[in-house]
Design a protein around this motif. Structure first.
Motif, PDB file in Angstrom:
ATOM      1  N   ILE A  62       0.835  -1.206   0.000  1.00 16.12           N
ATOM      2  CA  ILE A  62       0.000   0.000   0.000  1.00 16.12           C
ATOM      3  C   ILE A  62       0.870   1.256   0.000  1.00 16.12           C
ATOM      4  N   TYR A  63       2.092   1.137   0.528  1.00 13.85           N
ATOM      5  CA  TYR A  63       3.014   2.290   0.492  1.00 13.85           C
ATOM      6  C   TYR A  63       3.366   2.628  -0.959  1.00 13.85           C
ATOM      7  N   ASP A  64       3.618   1.592  -1.764  1.00 14.63           N
ATOM      8  CA  ASP A  64       3.955   1.833  -3.179  1.00 14.63           C
ATOM      9  C   ASP A  64       2.767   2.449  -3.913  1.00 14.63           C
ATOM     10  N   PHE A  65       1.568   1.930  -3.616  1.00 14.62           N
ATOM     11  CA  PHE A  65       0.353   2.427  -4.268  1.00 14.62           C
ATOM     12  C   PHE A  65       0.131   3.898  -3.907  1.00 14.62           C
ATOM     13  N   ALA A  66       0.300   4.207  -2.628  1.00 16.83           N
ATOM     14  CA  ALA A  66       0.062   5.581  -2.164  1.00 16.83           C
ATOM     15  C   ALA A  66       1.093   6.541  -2.756  1.00 16.83           C
ATOM     16  N   ALA A  67       2.314   6.040  -2.984  1.00 20.61           N
ATOM     17  CA  ALA A  67       3.390   6.914  -3.461  1.00 20.61           C
ATOM     18  C   ALA A  67       3.293   7.201  -4.969  1.00 20.61           C
ATOM     19  N   ALA A  68       2.494   6.402  -5.679  1.00 20.40           N
ATOM     20  CA  ALA A  68       2.364   6.627  -7.135  1.00 20.40           C
ATOM     21  C   ALA A  68       1.608   7.931  -7.384  1.00 20.40           C
ATOM     22  N   SER A  69       1.755   8.474  -8.592  1.00 18.59           N
ATOM     23  CA  SER A  69       0.977   9.682  -8.916  1.00 18.59           C
ATOM     24  C   SER A  69      -0.417   9.249  -9.364  1.00 18.59           C
ATOM     25  N   GLU A  70      -1.370  10.159  -9.271  1.00 19.84           N
ATOM     26  CA  GLU A  70      -2.736   9.806  -9.695  1.00 19.84           C
ATOM     27  C   GLU A  70      -2.759   9.473 -11.188  1.00 19.84           C
ATOM     28  N   ASP A  71      -1.950  10.178 -11.970  1.00 16.56           N
ATOM     29  CA  ASP A  71      -1.895   9.875 -13.410  1.00 16.56           C
ATOM     30  C   ASP A  71      -1.440   8.433 -13.656  1.00 16.56           C
ATOM     31  N   GLU A  72      -0.464   7.974 -12.872  1.00 15.64           N
ATOM     32  CA  GLU A  72       0.024   6.589 -13.055  1.00 15.64           C
ATOM     33  C   GLU A  72      -1.070   5.574 -12.697  1.00 15.64           C
ATOM     34  N   ILE A  73      -1.775   5.852 -11.607  1.00 12.76           N
ATOM     35  CA  ILE A  73      -2.840   4.924 -11.193  1.00 12.76           C
ATOM     36  C   ILE A  73      -3.948   4.901 -12.257  1.00 12.76           C
ATOM     37  N   LEU A  74      -4.330   6.075 -12.744  1.00 15.04           N
ATOM     38  CA  LEU A  74      -5.409   6.129 -13.746  1.00 15.04           C
ATOM     39  C   LEU A  74      -4.985   5.450 -15.042  1.00 15.04           C
ATOM     40  N   LYS A  75      -3.708   5.605 -15.393  1.00 11.22           N
ATOM     41  CA  LYS A  75      -3.228   4.966 -16.631  1.00 11.22           C
ATOM     42  C   LYS A  75      -3.322   3.442 -16.493  1.00 11.22           C
ATOM     43  N   MET A  76      -2.925   2.929 -15.336  1.00  9.03           N
ATOM     44  CA  MET A  76      -2.970   1.471 -15.157  1.00  9.03           C
ATOM     45  C   MET A  76      -4.422   0.974 -15.078  1.00  9.03           C
ATOM     46  N   TRP A  77      -5.319   1.835 -14.601  1.00 12.06           N
ATOM     47  CA  TRP A  77      -6.735   1.486 -14.467  1.00 12.06           C
ATOM     48  C   TRP A  77      -7.464   1.584 -15.818  1.00 12.06           C
ATOM     49  N   GLY A  79      -9.411   1.484 -19.029  1.00 18.15           N
ATOM     50  CA  GLY A  79     -10.161   0.382 -19.629  1.00 18.15           C
ATOM     51  C   GLY A  79     -11.131  -0.257 -18.659  1.00 18.15           C
ATOM     52  N   LEU A  80     -10.935  -0.023 -17.349  1.00 25.07           N
ATOM     53  CA  LEU A  80     -11.836  -0.651 -16.378  1.00 25.07           C
ATOM     54  C   LEU A  80     -13.101   0.170 -16.142  1.00 25.07           C
ATOM     55  N   GLY A  81     -13.052   1.463 -16.493  1.00 27.42           N
ATOM     56  CA  GLY A  81     -14.241   2.304 -16.279  1.00 27.42           C
ATOM     57  C   GLY A  81     -14.382   2.734 -14.827  1.00 27.42           C
ATOM     58  N   TYR A  82     -15.442   3.494 -14.544  1.00 25.35           N
ATOM     59  CA  TYR A  82     -15.674   4.016 -13.183  1.00 25.35           C
ATOM     60  C   TYR A  82     -14.383   4.536 -12.559  1.00 25.35           C
ATOM     61  N   TYR A  83     -13.822   5.562 -13.189  1.00 28.54           N
ATOM     62  CA  TYR A  83     -12.501   6.036 -12.760  1.00 28.54           C
ATOM     63  C   TYR A  83     -12.510   6.632 -11.362  1.00 28.54           C
ATOM     64  N   SER A  84     -13.709   6.990 -10.880  1.00 27.47           N
ATOM     65  CA  SER A  84     -13.766   7.509  -9.508  1.00 27.47           C
ATOM     66  C   SER A  84     -13.294   6.430  -8.529  1.00 27.47           C
ATOM     67  N   ARG A  85     -13.498   5.173  -8.896  1.00 25.64           N
ATOM     68  CA  ARG A  85     -13.039   4.098  -7.988  1.00 25.64           C
ATOM     69  C   ARG A  85     -11.520   4.128  -7.850  1.00 25.64           C
ATOM     70  N   ALA A  86     -10.828   4.336  -8.973  1.00 24.08           N
ATOM     71  CA  ALA A  86      -9.362   4.382  -8.925  1.00 24.08           C
ATOM     72  C   ALA A  86      -8.897   5.607  -8.129  1.00 24.08           C
ATOM     73  N   THR A  92      -7.597   6.706  -0.557  1.00 25.01           N
ATOM     74  CA  THR A  92      -7.663   5.832   0.626  1.00 25.01           C
ATOM     75  C   THR A  92      -6.284   5.279   0.981  1.00 25.01           C
ATOM     76  N   ALA A  93      -5.523   4.905  -0.045  1.00 22.30           N
ATOM     77  CA  ALA A  93      -4.169   4.387   0.224  1.00 22.30           C
ATOM     78  C   ALA A  93      -3.346   5.446   0.960  1.00 22.30           C
ATOM     79  N   LYS A  94      -3.473   6.678   0.526  1.00 24.92           N
ATOM     80  CA  LYS A  94      -2.714   7.753   1.180  1.00 24.92           C
ATOM     81  C   LYS A  94      -3.181   7.938   2.628  1.00 24.92           C
ATOM     82  N   THR A  95      -4.499   7.859   2.834  1.00 25.62           N
ATOM     83  CA  THR A  95      -5.034   7.991   4.198  1.00 25.62           C
ATOM     84  C   THR A  95      -4.494   6.874   5.094  1.00 25.62           C
TER      85      THR A  95
END
Ligand code: SF4
Length: 353
Positions: A62-77, A79-86, A92-95
């Protein structure tokens, strides 16, 4: 033995024999369980597996996930849709890193307080990672319970959700709640599937009211369809030397924080001339415009919206007036941006870039 205890025992025995081996079933790590559950709310297991493995390889903790940028997370997400979930997962990871020393809270109520964590996800983490008796009620569970217990309360109503959740919580095996939840969802996915459930060979058929009454096709019941909003997006794909232009979507709307070509939205299909007129702010005195191509209208179906979209390809030369809201991007870098499905499809099908 009561009907409820027979049900629980049969479902658990069935799961021992039929469960699919999946990487998130090998772990009690709440981070991995959370990741898999949110991904699987978006897609089928086979497609979800590829996303899960990509995320867990790139962000093992979760530390790695929280440290990523939002652009990186959205890029990996993408195609899955519902981008608010990502976006919610990232927040949440940051919290969790900032306020909980990187540990998921180990109780249902605290899990529910995390951004984007609803009853289903909180129950999944609580039961699988922390062995707490909270039932996960997804579409598979609704279907199995509606059929076996002959319940015709609509599942898309508050009353229905309450009734099914109460029953699932009565059925849960308190000594192995995570195992039971996964067993019941798997049973719904494989044995008691939406179409053509395998009733002949079903170990629950003695208990099943729908099978007895011939009503499997009629259950579960849904109250009705939500109203669909139609929207029309006209994208301008601009080539200006070696550059193109992108817009980052903001505001409380679909695809927030994803990138797209400059767009105008209309309430019905409009013609090329009117679209170009709406984009006139681009053009300066002496801008040379060549219209290279205009695609047909296509359709993207979202849960409450139908998006009709088309692309107009323009080649510009000379001076242009670029609104400050747009980002100038080297054409070869376009694949680095997280984009909504229509743009992803267009980029795949077209070798313009
Ligand atoms: S008998 Fe058919 S409808 Fe009933 S639980 Fe089994 S598969 Fe589902």
């Amino acid at each position: 033995m009561t009907k409820n205890s027979s049900f629980t025992r049969i479902v658990l025995n069935w799961y021992e024999k039929h469960k699919r081996e999946l990487p998130w079933r090998e772990t009690f790590d709440p981070y991995a369980i959370w990741l898999s559950e949110v991904i699987l709310q978006q897609t089928r297991i086979d497609q979800g597996m590829a996303y899960y493995l990509r995320f867990i390889d790139s962000y093992p903790t979760i530390y790695d996930f929280a440290a990523a940028s939002e652009d990186e997370i959205l890029k990996m997400w993408q195609g899955l849709g519902y981008y608010s979930r990502a976006r919610n997962m990232h927040s949440t990871a940051k919290t969790i890193v900032r306020e909980h020393q990187g540990q998921f809270p180990a109780d249902y109520t605290s899990l529910l307080r995390l951004k984007g964590v609803g009853e289903y996800t909180a129950s999944a983490i609580a039961s699988i990672a922390f062995n707490l008796p909270h039932a996960t009620v997804d579409g598979n569970v609704f279907r199995v319970l509606a059929r076996v217990y002959g319940i015709d309360t609509p599942i898309d109503t508050g009353i229905g959700k309450k009734e099914f959740t109460k029953l699932a919580n009565e059925l849960i095996d308190r000594s192995q709640p995570g195992q039971f939840n996964q067993a019941l969802m798997e049973f719904g996915a494989i044995q008691c599937s939406p179409k053509k459930p395998d009733c002949e060979n079903c170990p629950l058929n003695n208990l099943c009211i729908a099978w007895k009454n011939g009503t499997t096709d009629a259950l579960p019941v849904k109250r009705g369809k939500t109203k669909i909003r139609k929207r029309y997006f006209n994208y301008l794909v601009i080539e200006h030397g070696s550059y193109t232009y992108l817009n980052k979507r903001t505001g409380n709307d679909i695809w927030k924080n994803l990138y797209e070509f400059p767009v105008t939205e209309t309430t019905e299909k409009n013609d090329l001339a009117s679209t170009l007129k709406e984009h006139q702010s681009f053009l300066a005195t002496g801008t040379e415009i060549q219209i290279k191509k205009e695609t047909d209208w296509q359709k993207q179906v979202l849960s409450h919206q139908h998006i009709f979209y088309r692309f107009i390809y323009l080649k510009l030369a000379g001076k242009v007036n670029i609104p400050s809201s747009l980002i100038r991007v080297n054409k070869k870098d376009i694949f680095n941006f997280a984009v909504p499905k229509p743009i992803e499809k267009e980029l795949e099908q077209n070798n313009w870039f």
